[in-house]
Design a protein around this motif. Structure first.
Motif, PDB file in Angstrom:
ATOM      1  N   GLU A   3       2.139  -9.548  15.217  1.00 10.40           N
ATOM      2  CA  GLU A   3       0.738 -10.101  14.647  1.00 10.40           C
ATOM      3  C   GLU A   3      -0.425  -8.793  14.508  1.00 10.40           C
ATOM      4  N   ARG A   4      -0.750  -8.203  15.741  1.00  4.02           N
ATOM      5  CA  ARG A   4      -1.721  -7.751  16.543  1.00  4.02           C
ATOM      6  C   ARG A   4      -1.887  -6.215  15.643  1.00  4.02           C
ATOM      7  N   PHE A   5      -0.057  -5.384  15.401  1.00  4.39           N
ATOM      8  CA  PHE A   5      -0.396  -4.267  15.362  1.00  4.39           C
ATOM      9  C   PHE A   5       0.230  -5.038  13.204  1.00  4.39           C
ATOM     10  N   ARG A   6       0.236  -5.885  13.263  1.00  2.00           N
ATOM     11  CA  ARG A   6       0.513  -6.295  11.423  1.00  2.00           C
ATOM     12  C   ARG A   6      -0.560  -5.794  10.618  1.00  2.00           C
ATOM     13  N   ARG A   7      -1.899  -6.522  11.400  1.00  2.00           N
ATOM     14  CA  ARG A   7      -2.757  -6.970  10.405  1.00  2.00           C
ATOM     15  C   ARG A   7      -3.600  -6.056  10.017  1.00  2.00           C
ATOM     16  N   PRO A   8      -3.776  -4.518  11.539  1.00  2.00           N
ATOM     17  CA  PRO A   8      -4.610  -3.365  11.176  1.00  2.00           C
ATOM     18  C   PRO A   8      -3.299  -2.214  10.121  1.00  2.00           C
ATOM     19  N   LEU A   9      -2.094  -2.360  10.532  1.00  2.00           N
ATOM     20  CA  LEU A   9      -1.101  -1.585   9.218  1.00  2.00           C
ATOM     21  C   LEU A   9      -1.389  -1.987   7.851  1.00  2.00           C
ATOM     22  N   LEU A  10      -1.526  -3.164   7.167  1.00  2.00           N
ATOM     23  CA  LEU A  10      -1.562  -3.781   6.555  1.00  2.00           C
ATOM     24  C   LEU A  10      -3.312  -3.611   6.016  1.00  2.00           C
ATOM     25  N   PHE A  11      -3.809  -3.508   6.382  1.00  2.00           N
ATOM     26  CA  PHE A  11      -5.579  -3.302   6.337  1.00  2.00           C
ATOM     27  C   PHE A  11      -5.142  -1.365   6.329  1.00  2.00           C
ATOM     28  N   LEU A  12      -5.201  -0.928   6.780  1.00  2.00           N
ATOM     29  CA  LEU A  12      -4.302   1.009   6.070  1.00  2.00           C
ATOM     30  C   LEU A  12      -4.242   0.711   5.745  1.00  2.00           C
ATOM     31  N   ILE A  13      -2.904   0.433   5.160  1.00  2.00           N
ATOM     32  CA  ILE A  13      -2.198   0.572   3.461  1.00  2.00           C
ATOM     33  C   ILE A  13      -2.873   0.400   2.758  1.00  2.00           C
ATOM     34  N   THR A  14      -3.134  -0.587   2.201  1.00  2.00           N
ATOM     35  CA  THR A  14      -4.321  -0.594   1.603  1.00  2.00           C
ATOM     36  C   THR A  14      -4.985   0.113   1.080  1.00  2.00           C
ATOM     37  N   ILE A  15      -6.269   0.079   2.495  1.00  2.00           N
ATOM     38  CA  ILE A  15      -7.224   1.021   2.265  1.00  2.00           C
ATOM     39  C   ILE A  15      -6.700   2.636   1.720  1.00  2.00           C
ATOM     40  N   GLY A  16      -5.416   2.667   1.740  1.00  2.00           N
ATOM     41  CA  GLY A  16      -4.948   4.220   1.813  1.00  2.00           C
ATOM     42  C   GLY A  16      -4.618   4.672   0.331  1.00  2.00           C
ATOM     43  N   ALA A  17      -3.929   3.056   0.422  1.00  2.00           N
ATOM     44  CA  ALA A  17      -3.445   3.589  -1.216  1.00  2.00           C
ATOM     45  C   ALA A  17      -4.728   3.038  -2.689  1.00  2.00           C
ATOM     46  N   GLY A  18      -5.232   2.179  -2.221  1.00  2.00           N
ATOM     47  CA  GLY A  18      -6.722   2.450  -2.885  1.00  2.00           C
ATOM     48  C   GLY A  18      -7.186   3.306  -3.105  1.00  2.00           C
ATOM     49  N   SER A  19      -7.719   4.401  -2.053  1.00  2.00           N
ATOM     50  CA  SER A  19      -8.159   5.677  -1.764  1.00  2.00           C
ATOM     51  C   SER A  19      -7.428   6.597  -2.399  1.00  2.00           C
ATOM     52  N   LEU A  20      -6.614   6.681  -2.335  1.00  2.00           N
ATOM     53  CA  LEU A  20      -5.846   7.709  -3.275  1.00  2.00           C
ATOM     54  C   LEU A  20      -5.290   7.283  -4.477  1.00  2.00           C
ATOM     55  N   ILE A  21      -5.315   6.203  -5.081  1.00  2.00           N
ATOM     56  CA  ILE A  21      -5.794   6.246  -6.270  1.00  2.00           C
ATOM     57  C   ILE A  21      -7.046   6.555  -7.148  1.00  2.00           C
ATOM     58  N   ILE A  45       7.441  -4.703   3.962  1.00  5.21           N
ATOM     59  CA  ILE A  45       8.405  -4.111   4.824  1.00  5.21           C
ATOM     60  C   ILE A  45       7.796  -4.770   6.146  1.00  5.21           C
ATOM     61  N   THR A  46       6.492  -4.943   6.550  1.00  9.16           N
ATOM     62  CA  THR A  46       6.251  -5.558   7.840  1.00  9.16           C
ATOM     63  C   THR A  46       7.107  -7.010   7.633  1.00  9.16           C
ATOM     64  N   GLY A  47       7.936  -7.733   7.582  1.00  3.55           N
ATOM     65  CA  GLY A  47       8.745  -8.651   7.589  1.00  3.55           C
ATOM     66  C   GLY A  47       7.720  -9.872   7.566  1.00  3.55           C
ATOM     67  N   ALA A  48       6.282 -10.085   6.585  1.00  8.83           N
ATOM     68  CA  ALA A  48       5.021 -11.059   6.808  1.00  8.83           C
ATOM     69  C   ALA A  48       6.106 -11.583   5.690  1.00  8.83           C
ATOM     70  N   ILE A  49       6.298 -11.563   4.834  1.00  6.09           N
ATOM     71  CA  ILE A  49       6.566 -11.908   3.451  1.00  6.09           C
ATOM     72  C   ILE A  49       8.438 -12.313   3.542  1.00  6.09           C
ATOM     73  N   ASP A  50       9.185 -13.646   3.083  1.00  9.65           N
ATOM     74  CA  ASP A  50      10.887 -13.353   3.075  1.00  9.65           C
ATOM     75  C   ASP A  50      10.876 -13.275   1.718  1.00  9.65           C
ATOM     76  N   LEU A  51      11.801 -12.051   0.707  1.00 11.40           N
ATOM     77  CA  LEU A  51      11.826 -12.570  -0.059  1.00 11.40           C
ATOM     78  C   LEU A  51      13.262 -13.004  -0.530  1.00 11.40           C
ATOM     79  N   ALA A  52      13.264 -14.181  -0.171  1.00  6.85           N
ATOM     80  CA  ALA A  52      14.337 -15.187  -0.242  1.00  6.85           C
ATOM     81  C   ALA A  52      13.542 -15.888  -0.442  1.00  6.85           C
ATOM     82  N   LYS A  53      12.924 -15.993   0.206  1.00  5.93           N
ATOM     83  CA  LYS A  53      11.807 -17.682   0.335  1.00  5.93           C
ATOM     84  C   LYS A  53      11.229 -17.830  -1.589  1.00  5.93           C
ATOM     85  N   LEU A  54      11.055 -16.184  -1.754  1.00  2.00           N
ATOM     86  CA  LEU A  54      10.159 -16.369  -3.113  1.00  2.00           C
ATOM     87  C   LEU A  54      11.813 -16.671  -4.027  1.00  2.00           C
ATOM     88  N   SER A  55      12.708 -17.107  -3.882  1.00  5.54           N
ATOM     89  CA  SER A  55      13.373 -17.537  -4.807  1.00  5.54           C
ATOM     90  C   SER A  55      12.855 -18.437  -5.980  1.00  5.54           C
TER      91      SER A  55
END
Length: 80
Positions: A3-21, A45-55
């Motif tokens: 979780e310590r690495f997941r949160r900053p990574l998710l933040f950077l991906i979201t901000i980076g994608a929004g900035s690029l757009i 990708i980071t495993g925070a959501i399991d797609l099988a559990k969203l069916s």
């Protein structure tokens, strides 16, 4: 992933994608949709959501076992 690495990574991906757009001068709808999509994909990708559990079948089974009230229109949409 920790979780310590997941949160900053998710933040950077979201901000980076929004900035690029924004840099490609897209409309506000595209910016919002792209940022949400990038955040969702990052969660998968980071495993925070399991797609099988969203069916739909898993969600219905879960709601019945936990005795949570599920509105009828959700059940009708999911049963299609």
């Amino acid at each position: 992933m920790r979780e310590r690495f997941r949160r900053p990574l998710l933040f950077l991906i979201t901000i980076g994608a929004g900035s690029l757009i924004v840099l490609i001068d897209a409309s506000i709808e595209v910016i919002l949709a792209g940022t949400v999509l990038a955040g969702f994909l990052a969660l998968v990708i980071t495993g925070a959501i399991d797609l099988a559990k969203l069916s739909p079948s898993h969600l219905l089974k879960r709601s019945k076992t936990t005795k949570q009230a599920v509105p009828e229109f959700i059940i009708s949409v999911m049963s299609r």
